[in-house]
Design an enzyme around this catalytic site. Structure first.
Site, PDB file in Angstrom:
ATOM      1  N   LYS A   1       0.971  -1.179   0.047  1.00 55.65           N
ATOM      2  CA  LYS A   1       0.236  -0.077  -0.027  1.00 55.65           C
ATOM      3  C   LYS A   1       0.799   1.294  -0.131  1.00 55.65           C
ATOM      4  O   LYS A   1       2.010   1.190   0.272  1.00 55.65           O
ATOM      5  CB  LYS A   1      -0.858  -0.212   1.066  1.00 55.65           C
ATOM      6  CG  LYS A   1      -1.919  -1.216   1.189  1.00 55.65           C
ATOM      7  CD  LYS A   1      -2.997  -0.994   2.205  1.00 55.65           C
ATOM      8  CE  LYS A   1      -4.105  -2.128   2.216  1.00 55.65           C
ATOM      9  NZ  LYS A   1      -5.052  -1.809   3.401  1.00 55.65           N
TER      10      LYS A   1
ATOM     11  N   TYR B   1     -12.413  -1.463  -3.901  1.00 61.77           N
ATOM     12  CA  TYR B   1     -12.955  -1.594  -2.245  1.00 61.77           C
ATOM     13  C   TYR B   1     -14.359  -1.666  -2.334  1.00 61.77           C
ATOM     14  O   TYR B   1     -14.954  -1.178  -1.239  1.00 61.77           O
ATOM     15  CB  TYR B   1     -12.366  -0.604  -1.492  1.00 61.77           C
ATOM     16  CG  TYR B   1     -10.863  -1.163  -1.036  1.00 61.77           C
ATOM     17  CD1 TYR B   1     -10.818  -2.388  -0.219  1.00 61.77           C
ATOM     18  CD2 TYR B   1      -9.704  -0.208  -1.123  1.00 61.77           C
ATOM     19  CE1 TYR B   1      -9.623  -2.627   0.369  1.00 61.77           C
ATOM     20  CE2 TYR B   1      -8.616  -0.684  -0.697  1.00 61.77           C
ATOM     21  CZ  TYR B   1      -8.506  -1.690  -0.004  1.00 61.77           C
ATOM     22  OH  TYR B   1      -7.089  -2.348   0.482  1.00 61.77           O
TER      23      TYR B   1
ATOM     24  N   ASN C   1      -2.134   0.203   6.838  1.00 63.08           N
ATOM     25  CA  ASN C   1      -1.424  -1.026   7.319  1.00 63.08           C
ATOM     26  C   ASN C   1      -0.540  -1.718   6.459  1.00 63.08           C
ATOM     27  O   ASN C   1      -0.415  -3.030   6.464  1.00 63.08           O
ATOM     28  CB  ASN C   1      -2.690  -1.879   7.813  1.00 63.08           C
ATOM     29  CG  ASN C   1      -3.731  -1.985   6.744  1.00 63.08           C
ATOM     30  OD1 ASN C   1      -3.497  -1.960   5.481  1.00 63.08           O
ATOM     31  ND2 ASN C   1      -4.604  -3.020   7.275  1.00 63.08           N
TER      32      ASN C   1
ATOM     33  N   HIS D   1      -2.291  -5.223   1.517  1.00 65.79           N
ATOM     34  CA  HIS D   1      -3.580  -5.870   1.206  1.00 65.79           C
ATOM     35  C   HIS D   1      -3.530  -7.244   0.777  1.00 65.79           C
ATOM     36  O   HIS D   1      -2.467  -7.691   0.163  1.00 65.79           O
ATOM     37  CB  HIS D   1      -4.393  -5.205   0.274  1.00 65.79           C
ATOM     38  CG  HIS D   1      -5.515  -5.942  -0.322  1.00 65.79           C
ATOM     39  ND1 HIS D   1      -6.775  -6.064   0.229  1.00 65.79           N
ATOM     40  CD2 HIS D   1      -5.659  -6.795  -1.458  1.00 65.79           C
ATOM     41  CE1 HIS D   1      -7.467  -6.702  -0.552  1.00 65.79           C
ATOM     42  NE2 HIS D   1      -6.602  -7.388  -1.538  1.00 65.79           N
TER      43      HIS D   1
ATOM     44  N   GLU E   1      -9.697  -9.930  -7.965  1.00 68.45           N
ATOM     45  CA  GLU E   1      -8.985  -9.005  -7.765  1.00 68.45           C
ATOM     46  C   GLU E   1      -7.767  -8.794  -8.713  1.00 68.45           C
ATOM     47  O   GLU E   1      -7.189  -7.857  -9.123  1.00 68.45           O
ATOM     48  CB  GLU E   1      -8.390  -8.858  -6.336  1.00 68.45           C
ATOM     49  CG  GLU E   1      -9.573  -8.612  -5.419  1.00 68.45           C
ATOM     50  CD  GLU E   1      -9.380  -8.611  -3.911  1.00 68.45           C
ATOM     51  OE1 GLU E   1      -8.067  -8.930  -3.572  1.00 68.45           O
ATOM     52  OE2 GLU E   1     -10.126  -8.317  -3.058  1.00 68.45           O
TER      53      GLU E   1
HETATM   54  P1  ATP Z   1      -7.300  -5.878   3.348  1.00 65.15           P
HETATM   55  O1  ATP Z   1      -8.578  -5.999   2.354  1.00 65.15           O
HETATM   56  O2  ATP Z   1      -6.640  -4.436   3.106  1.00 65.15           O
HETATM   57  O3  ATP Z   1      -6.152  -6.911   3.107  1.00 65.15           O
HETATM   58  P2  ATP Z   1      -8.264  -6.787   5.590  1.00 65.15           P
HETATM   59  O4  ATP Z   1      -8.910  -7.895   4.906  1.00 65.15           O
HETATM   60  O5  ATP Z   1      -7.580  -7.286   6.888  1.00 65.15           O
HETATM   61  O6  ATP Z   1      -7.510  -5.887   4.998  1.00 65.15           O
HETATM   62  P3  ATP Z   1     -10.878  -5.353   5.591  1.00 65.15           P
HETATM   63  O7  ATP Z   1     -11.973  -5.411   6.651  1.00 65.15           O
HETATM   64  O8  ATP Z   1     -11.091  -6.052   4.310  1.00 65.15           O
HETATM   65  O9  ATP Z   1      -9.524  -5.902   6.319  1.00 65.15           O
HETATM   66  O10 ATP Z   1     -10.762  -3.790   5.517  1.00 65.15           O
HETATM   67  C1  ATP Z   1      -9.857  -3.130   4.427  1.00 65.15           C
HETATM   68  C2  ATP Z   1      -9.203  -2.001   4.545  1.00 65.15           C
HETATM   69  O11 ATP Z   1      -9.918  -1.195   5.198  1.00 65.15           O
HETATM   70  C3  ATP Z   1      -7.969  -2.336   5.654  1.00 65.15           C
HETATM   71  O12 ATP Z   1      -6.774  -3.196   5.334  1.00 65.15           O
HETATM   72  C4  ATP Z   1      -7.739  -1.074   6.280  1.00 65.15           C
HETATM   73  O13 ATP Z   1      -6.855  -0.517   5.334  1.00 65.15           O
HETATM   74  C5  ATP Z   1      -9.152  -0.545   6.069  1.00 65.15           C
HETATM   75  N1  ATP Z   1      -9.969  -0.265   7.246  1.00 65.15           N
HETATM   76  C6  ATP Z   1     -10.560  -1.422   7.992  1.00 65.15           C
HETATM   77  N2  ATP Z   1     -11.215  -1.315   9.240  1.00 65.15           N
HETATM   78  C7  ATP Z   1     -10.910   0.127   9.319  1.00 65.15           C
HETATM   79  C8  ATP Z   1     -11.276   1.192  10.469  1.00 65.15           C
HETATM   80  N3  ATP Z   1     -12.033   0.649  11.366  1.00 65.15           N
HETATM   81  N4  ATP Z   1     -10.638   2.160  10.228  1.00 65.15           N
HETATM   82  C9  ATP Z   1     -10.030   2.442   9.213  1.00 65.15           C
HETATM   83  N5  ATP Z   1      -9.722   1.751   8.185  1.00 65.15           N
HETATM   84  C10 ATP Z   1     -10.108   0.572   8.120  1.00 65.15           C
HETATM   85 MG    MG Z   2     -10.032  -7.491   3.103  1.00 54.50          MG
END
Ligand code: ATP
Ligand code: MG
Length: 138
Positions: free
Chosen positions: A10, A50, A113, A116, A127
């Site tokens: 990211k 997303y 974070n 992804h 994706e």
């Molecule tokens: P990713 O899909 O990016 O691999 P993930 O599957 O661990 O991450 P998801 O629940 O799919 O988590 O959320 C997608 C992304 O949205 C997260 O990686 C993070 O960048 C963002 N995100 C998720 N929860 C929060 C939150 N509470 N506040 C801010 N950003 C969030």
């Molecule tokens: Mg996710």
């Protein structure tokens, strides 16, 4: 079980100069990189990627962040790739991620974070196709 997943380094990790460190960890963990490129998403492209999160309160911040700078998109191959890559990334919130995971080491916050990873074989295929043509996957 599918052996490919989709990953992103990211914008926060790219800005911090951690592309090389993360690719090293991917190699060390036994993944084969089948496709890789640097892309700078438009806001619309980030919103499309997303789309499943469009009703969530963090959607605007997430898509703005993902389009704020280049990121690295990748097709990663390993047995059980979806789970293996999510295990290497660690929990969504770096504060709760296990020692030795990418998000623990390189992530700044739950929003920024570092990486992804697809959450299922089905979403991995969707994706991968969002970013790569068949000709780009070796
Ligand atoms: P990713 O899909 O990016 O691999 P993930 O599957 O661990 O991450 P998801 O629940 O799919 O988590 O959320 C997608 C992304 O949205 C997260 O990686 C993070 O960048 C963002 N995100 C998720 N929860 C929060 C939150 N509470 N506040 C801010 N950003 C969030
Ligand atoms: Mg996710």
């Amino acid at each position: 079980m599918n052996n490919q997943t989709f990953g992103i380094i990211k914008p926060d990790a790219v800005r911090a100069g951690n592309i090389g460190n993360i690719i090293q960890r991917i190699n060390d963990s036994g993944f084969k990189i089948r496709a890789l490129k640097l892309v700078h998403l438009t806001l619309k492209e980030a919103e499309g990627f997303y789309a499943v999160h469009r009703e969530r309160p963090f959607f605007a911040g997430l898509t703005e962040f993902m389009s704020s700078a280049p990121c690295v998109v990748m097709v990663l191959e390993k047995e059980g790739a979806v789970k293996a890559w999510r295990d290497l990334m660690g929990a969504t919130d770096p504060a709760g991620a296990e020692e030795g995971t990418l998000r623990k080491e390189f992530g700044d916050s739950v929003g920024e974070n570092a990486t992804h990873g697809s959450d299922s074989d089905e979403n991995a295929a969707i994706e991968i196709a969002y970013f790569f043509s068949n000709l780009e996957i070796v």
